[in-house]
Structures are given as structure tokens and as C-alpha cells.
Design an enzyme around this catalytic site. Sequence first.
Site, PDB file in Angstrom:
ATOM      1  CE1 TYR A 151      -3.422  -3.032   0.549  1.00  0.00           C
ATOM      2  CE2 TYR A 151      -4.854  -0.814   0.971  1.00  0.00           C
ATOM      3  CZ  TYR A 151      -4.450  -2.192   0.674  1.00  0.00           C
ATOM      4  OH  TYR A 151      -5.788  -2.920   0.634  1.00  0.00           O
ATOM      5  CE  LYS A 201       2.273 -17.931  -2.712  1.00  0.00           C
ATOM      6  NZ  LYS A 201       1.595 -18.913  -2.886  1.00  0.00           N
ATOM      7  CG  ASP A 233      -1.522 -20.305  -1.652  1.00  0.00           C
ATOM      8  OD1 ASP A 233      -0.869 -20.335  -0.315  1.00  0.00           O
ATOM      9  OD2 ASP A 233      -0.931 -21.043  -2.374  1.00  0.00           O
ATOM     10  CG  ASP A 257      -7.843  -5.037   1.255  1.00  0.00           C
ATOM     11  OD1 ASP A 257      -8.929  -4.618   1.780  1.00  0.00           O
ATOM     12  OD2 ASP A 257      -7.864  -5.134   0.221  1.00  0.00           O
ATOM     13  CG  ASP A 261     -13.592  -7.304   1.953  1.00  0.00           C
ATOM     14  OD1 ASP A 261     -13.589  -6.567   2.965  1.00  0.00           O
ATOM     15  OD2 ASP A 261     -14.119  -6.890   0.696  1.00  0.00           O
TER      16      ASP A 261
END
Length: 373
Positions: A151, A201, A233, A257, A261
Site C-alpha cells: 500500500y 507467502k 493461498d 485486506d 473481506d
Amino acid sequence: MTDSQNSSKIYRIAVLAGDGIGPEVMSEAVRVLDKVSADSDFSVSYDERLVGGAALDVTQVPLPPDTLAACEAADAILFGSVGGPKWESLPPDLQPERGALLPLRKHFGLFANLRPSVCFPSLTHASPVKQSAVEGGFNVLCVRELTGGLYFGTPKGIEIRDGEEVAIDTMVYSKSEIARIAHVAFTAAMGRGKKLTSIDKANVLQNGILWRRTVEEVAKDYPEVELKHLYVDNAAMQLIVRPKDFDVVLAENLFGDILSDEMAMIAGSLGMLASASLGAGKGDGLYFGMYEPSGGSAPDIAGQGIANPSAQILSVAMMLRYSFGEHAAADRIEGAVRKAIDEGFRTGDIFRGREAETKVGTVAFGDAVLERL
Ligand code: IPM
Ligand code: MG
């Protein structure tokens, strides 16, 4: 500015309702806070300011100087949501998300984003996943790093290389940035189920390697907490299959983020989930913070009076807890929302046409919460 009640403790709140459903759900949250503060030994003052598209329309900028000044003068920021199709074609830096929300997070150093994903037992049928996976409800806290990573990393931009456009975003984390958010997550885990799943990751990204190593080091300070690591993942998959197995989930900015959700939806609706974005503590267990629904401005349903105000109301409860230490008042609000849900009050997002459900609009849901405080 309006003051309510008379008492010694006065909390100053910058109220930034913003765009889309922001103003509608904010009115309900403020009504609830008014009622709670009227019965308590503290009072609140509101400083309402423009932000996002609403500010762009009037002042040509998404974060006007007077809005930022009001936030600086406040004890906490209560934020609605920003953005919508009307402002999507503006130059990127003027768009509400990039021009208001992200700068606010950065300006106040709000690096710790707490997103509790709570699926009430009475609402499991609203979840899109298999009933067996959510039966009895669940409570997962997503701790998302909020001021680093892709970001904010530099270099960032679109430039011409070898005659064609190239987009560059930089994922960068310092060890201290990882360590401080890890401490937040471990501390949260200590106050809950003592289980922490750290997301990375590490099989591909250098960031993942440093993230995992640093989290392992911080873990030594919290021997009681059971730590697990998941690749992002795999985590996206496991959260759908077995959400009840998770307690605290720690993730960097972009992964957090996305996963928050996902968690919100598994819990039933984005409209239910509050969030707190906190900076460094003041040493007394309290934080300056910005409190906002995890969902967005939902322009598709804005202005119709049908949005679910729960996330905004529950954000007020988080503010009372983390910025003001008013735990009893926070409990009252959370209890009232839960009661309204348990008794069948449903905005459209969580209404499934069951016998015990009453479909209500934003204000009627607010009424139902007020009556149950
Ligand atoms: C969120 C939102 C924001 C984010 C957007 C609106 C910039 O999706 O708070 O989760 O990506 O952080
Ligand atoms: Mg998001």
C-alpha cells in the site's frame, strides 16, 4: 459542534461519515452513542467533517485541512466509508480511498487494524458456506498490518520503460514493523483463545521470509500462545472450510485486506463487521484510533435506507473500548446488537425470509438496538 450531557469526562469524536451508506449508518451509530452516554458518567462531543467524495464535491479535495485538523484535535475518529462511481475517474491521488482513507491511516500511524469477524449463532444460516462449518457461530479476530507493505512502499507509480507503460508497487517491511504488529496480535490472542495463525507467502516472497522469522522471534515472549503459520493461498481456503478452528489471524496489509473481506462474508455479511485502526498505545492501555465498518460505501444501496448499521454501531463499541476504556458501555452496545439479531431483526443483507425474521430498514434496526440497550 454539539455537546451532549454534563459530566467531567468528555470524549471528543471527529465524525467523518463520508459517502454512500456512510451518512445513513453513521446517524444510527450516533443515536446509539447518544443514548449510552446519556446514561453513563461520560459525555461525548461530535465534530462532523467532510471526507472523501462528499469533501471533493464541496472543496475539490478528499481530505480538507479542516477535517484533518478536527481529527488531530479529537480523542478518536469515527469513520463511515468513502468512495463511489462518481469519483472513480478522478486522477488517482484525488480519489477518496487514496486521497483520504490511506493518508488518514498513515498520518496518525494507525498500523494495527483489528477486524473481529463474529458469526452469531442465530445468524449462521446467513453464511454462504456449508452450515456444518459455521454451526454454533465463530469468532475470529483478523489483525491486519495497516501502514506498510504494498500500500505504501516506494518506488510506486506507472512509468515508461522500453516504450511501454510499467506499473510498480513495492512490498517492503522492516523487522520493527513486523514485530510491532506481531506483538498486537499475540497480546490479543492472550486475551482470547491463545491461538495465533500468522499468514505469509514465505515460499515466494522475501517479505514472507522476514515476516515468518520475526513472528517466530516475537512468539518467544508469549509461550502460552500456540502459533501456526499458513501460506496466504492455503489460508484463504482453510478459512472457508474450518473458520471455527481459528482464533487470531495475523496478516500483512494486502493479505489482511483480502482475508478480512472473506472472513466478513463467511460470518454472514460485510454489514456486520466493525473495525479499529490503532496507533501506538498511550501507555495506559488506550489508543488513539479510527473506527469504521470493514465493508465499503456500498453505492448500489446508498440512500435507500436499507443498509445494515450494525458494523458502524459496533465500531462505536470498539471506540469506547480501545480509545476510552469504557468497557461497560461497549458491552451494552454489543449486547443490544446481538439481542436485536437474536430476536430476528434483519436488514436486507442478512434477511433470509425465515419465519422468525423481521425485515427492517436502517433506522428501524437502529430503533431495535436502542430499545435493547
Ligand atoms: C479496507 C478497504 C480499503 C483498503 C480501501 C477502500 C482503500 O478495502 O479498509 O479494507 O484496501 O484498505
Ligand atoms: Mg478491504
